[in-house]
Design a protein around this motif. Structure first.
Motif, PDB file in Angstrom:
ATOM      1  N   GLN A   1       0.837  -1.197   0.000  1.00 54.49           N
ATOM      2  CA  GLN A   1       0.000   0.000   0.000  1.00 54.49           C
ATOM      3  C   GLN A   1       0.874   1.251   0.000  1.00 54.49           C
ATOM      4  O   GLN A   1       2.018   1.229   0.443  1.00 54.49           O
ATOM      5  N   LYS A   2       0.323   2.343  -0.501  1.00 52.66           N
ATOM      6  CA  LYS A   2       1.093   3.573  -0.688  1.00 52.66           C
ATOM      7  C   LYS A   2       1.549   4.176   0.620  1.00 52.66           C
ATOM      8  O   LYS A   2       2.609   4.788   0.684  1.00 52.66           O
ATOM      9  N   LYS A   3       0.774   4.036   1.672  1.00 57.09           N
ATOM     10  CA  LYS A   3       1.127   4.641   2.948  1.00 57.09           C
ATOM     11  C   LYS A   3       2.251   3.849   3.579  1.00 57.09           C
ATOM     12  O   LYS A   3       2.083   2.723   4.017  1.00 57.09           O
TER      13      LYS A   3
END
Length: 235
Positions: free
Chosen positions: A220-222
């Motif tokens: 995921q991007k986070k």
């Protein structure tokens, strides 16, 4: 894949003769656990300060030695107490002495191993937070002897993670963990955020120039803001 593939891959010892030619002298690729007596002694010393909650009458083996056996079994790939006991049984006299065992067979004089019941009782008495801190400190102290290719993965106890689990950052070459964190399975205390905190806090100082692989959940991007590792994901 063979039905007993996990057992074969995590079993300490030499590879079958047909495959030994690929291993150079001193290479430990044929054994999941490459700990020698000096490393076993440093591991035991790292666990000396953990709280022993046993009653005096129940003490047969040193608490630090019992903890070292449990950690050794987990490093070897054991998934439960029975497997830990089986992994520890082949340890020779010198390894048992390095681990801190003291009881001897009256006839042979050799150091004896704790039984399955003793290990099972100790597992239920361990403070997981206290153990994780001691292990993290030991792993960081010895990290310069190990490669910088790391794998990040979480394992749940059951009920799709609702019963809790553990996230581990370990070395590809040996399976030895660098840092670990437990999680309860609740919304804000599940595998993904705990894995991010592990990278951002527990192992941050060890990630410079490292390659960290994880599964799709970690893609995921986070990401942790201070992590300096090169992240790679594998599905």
């Amino acid at each position: 894949m063979k039905k007993d593939a996990l057992t074969l891959l995590s079993r300490p010892g030499l590879l079958p003769p047909a495959h030994q030619a690929a291993i150079a002298d001193g290479d430990t690729a044929g054994a999941r656990c490459a700990l020698k007596c000096p490393e076993l002694r440093t591991l035991r010393h790292a666990l000396l300060g953990l709280t022993d909650t046993r009653t005096p009458k129940a003490i047969r083996h040193p608490f630090s030695a019992m903890l070292t056996l449990i950690v050794y079994g987990l490093i070897c790939g054991a998934q439960d107490v029975k497997a830990i006991w089986q992994k520890c049984a082949p340890l020779d006299h010198y390894q048992r002495r390095a681990i801190g065992l003291t009881r001897r067979n009256k006839k042979t004089g050799l150091l004896t191993m704790p039984g399955y019941g003793a290990l099972n009782d100790i597992v239920n008495r361990i403070d997981p937070v206290e153990l994780a801190r001691a292990l993290n400190a030991w792993l960081v102290e010895n990290s310069d002897l190990l490669p910088k290719t790391l794998a990040l993965d979480g394992k749940s106890i059951g009920a799709k993670g609702r019963l809790g689990g553990i996230v581990t950052l370990c070395f590809h070459a040996t399976g030895q963990p660098l840092a670990q964190r437990t999680y309860s399975g609740k919304k804000d205390d599940c595998e993904l955020p705990v894995a991010q905190r592990l990278l951002d806090k527990d192992a941050a100082s060890q990630l410079q120039g490292a390659l960290v692989t994880g599964d799709a959940l970690d893609a995921q991007k986070k990401r942790p803001s201070s992590s300096t590792a090169t992240a790679a994901t594998t599905c």
